[in-house]
Design a protein around this motif. Structure first.
Motif, PDB file in Angstrom:
ATOM      1  N   UNK A 254       0.805  -1.213   0.000  1.00  0.00           N
ATOM      2  CA  UNK A 254       0.000   0.000   0.000  1.00  0.00           C
ATOM      3  C   UNK A 254       0.838   1.263   0.000  1.00  0.00           C
ATOM      4  N   UNK A 255       1.898   1.267   0.795  1.00  0.00           N
ATOM      5  CA  UNK A 255       2.806   2.414   0.786  1.00  0.00           C
ATOM      6  C   UNK A 255       3.524   2.511  -0.554  1.00  0.00           C
ATOM      7  N   UNK A 256       4.049   1.400  -1.022  1.00  0.00           N
ATOM      8  CA  UNK A 256       4.853   1.423  -2.250  1.00  0.00           C
ATOM      9  C   UNK A 256       4.014   1.721  -3.490  1.00  0.00           C
ATOM     10  N   UNK A 257       2.790   1.232  -3.494  1.00  0.00           N
ATOM     11  CA  UNK A 257       1.913   1.435  -4.653  1.00  0.00           C
ATOM     12  C   UNK A 257       1.099   2.722  -4.565  1.00  0.00           C
ATOM     13  N   UNK A 258       1.088   3.345  -3.379  1.00  0.00           N
ATOM     14  CA  UNK A 258       0.444   4.639  -3.242  1.00  0.00           C
ATOM     15  C   UNK A 258      -1.004   4.632  -2.818  1.00  0.00           C
ATOM     16  N   UNK A 259      -1.578   3.468  -2.490  1.00  0.00           N
ATOM     17  CA  UNK A 259      -2.970   3.466  -2.052  1.00  0.00           C
ATOM     18  C   UNK A 259      -3.113   3.582  -0.538  1.00  0.00           C
ATOM     19  N   UNK A 260      -2.015   3.567   0.181  1.00  0.00           N
ATOM     20  CA  UNK A 260      -1.996   4.054   1.557  1.00  0.00           C
ATOM     21  C   UNK A 260      -1.399   5.452   1.495  1.00  0.00           C
ATOM     22  N   UNK A 261      -2.242   6.436   1.700  1.00  0.00           N
ATOM     23  CA  UNK A 261      -1.833   7.826   1.502  1.00  0.00           C
ATOM     24  C   UNK A 261      -2.775   8.735   2.276  1.00  0.00           C
TER      25      UNK A 261
END
Length: 289
Positions: A254-261
């Protein structure tokens, strides 16, 4: 009077010290009376309660102007997060019975993520506490810079930090736990109605390369990043004793793919004061003592 759970940790402890310095009354909610002795010396009232013990929590929360909820972290949860649900049921029952005027709940960046991951435990808590209908502030900080404590030995001994956040030059919202505690102390003293969400990060976004640079400055020698290949994570985590590594893997995704933001691309985020260099220097100095 402010009832503070998690007071023996970095965030809760920093928060309590700010409140005490401001002359506020603090009730330290601790699992172990022995761990409360230092806080009693500082002037706190002590309440002993496990987060899963709804009756003890009710007593700990009763009479409080506001309550700070810091849920315990479960890094290797059972499927469906039953450990988190047990705490959630206890906390919500205690809040309904005790009826404090306000509630401040520590959540996390990604507390609103729709994809299941390790941080979904915080999503569950957010939803449950919101449903009570009390004045509620949800504090969502970024990745704790202090997570880099695990990198101190390898940085010091080998000049390498191993990063699951990747690529190494990608920047992420990170924050010092001291900033989280300070902002939490400010928020809980405010008067508000309804539910509000406050997002918090440090003075700037931080990449794994920035962490390595901070280690280099603190250690006085070169330090570089080695990213841990995504395909090795499950076997690695299982070798370290994890039984259910999927939620942790999905959180990192999620952090690396950007959907934890943060919401709205972080346009309303509150900025902390403490930079990465200061945090890493403190971690390195602590490892030397």
């Amino acid at each position: 009077m402010y009832a503070i759970t998690g007071i023996t940790g970095k965030v809760g402890g920093a928060m309590a010290r700010v409140l005490l310095a401001a002359g506020q009354s603090v009730r330290a909610v601790v699992r172990d009376a022995k761990k409360g002795e230092a806080w009693a010396t500082l002037g706190c009232e002590i309440a002993v309660a496990e987060m899963e013990d709804r009756e003890a929590l009710t007593k700990a929360f009763t009479g409080a102007t506001a309550v700070f909820i810091l849920p315990p972290s479960e890094f290797d949860p059972e499927p469906g997060y039953p450990e988190a649900q047990l705490v959630i049921d206890s906390v919500t029952t205690a809040l309904i019975a005790a009826r404090p005027k306000r509630v401040l709940c520590l959540s996390t960046i990604g507390g609103d993520a729709v994809q299941d991951n390790l941080l979904s435990q915080r999503t569950m808590m957010e939803k449950a506490v919101t449903a009570i209908g009390m004045p509620l502030t949800i504090l969502r900080p970024g990745w704790f810079i202090e997570n880099a404590l695990w990198d101190v030995p390898s940085a010091r001994d080998n000049g390498i930090i191993h990063s699951f956040l990747q690529p190494a030059d990608k920047v992420f919202p990170m924050v010092a736990t001291q900033d989280v505690g300070r902002v939490a102390a400010d928020l809980i003293q405010e008067d508000w109605s309804g539910t509000r969400i406050v997002e918090l990060e440090g003075p700037r976004h931080i990449s794994p390369n920035d962490l390595a640079g901070a280690f280099a400055g603190a250690l006085g020698k070169p330090v570089r990043v080695e990213t841990v290949p995504r395909g090795t994570w499950e076997a690695l985590f299982r070798s370290q004793g994890m039984k259910n590594p999927t939620p942790r893997i999905r959180m990192l995704d999620g952090f690396n793919e950007g959907w934890i933001a943060f919401q709205d691309m972080g346009s309303k985020v509150v900025k902390g004061r403490i930079d990465v260099d200061a945090v890493i220097a403190t971690l390195v100095a602590g490892a030397r003592t």
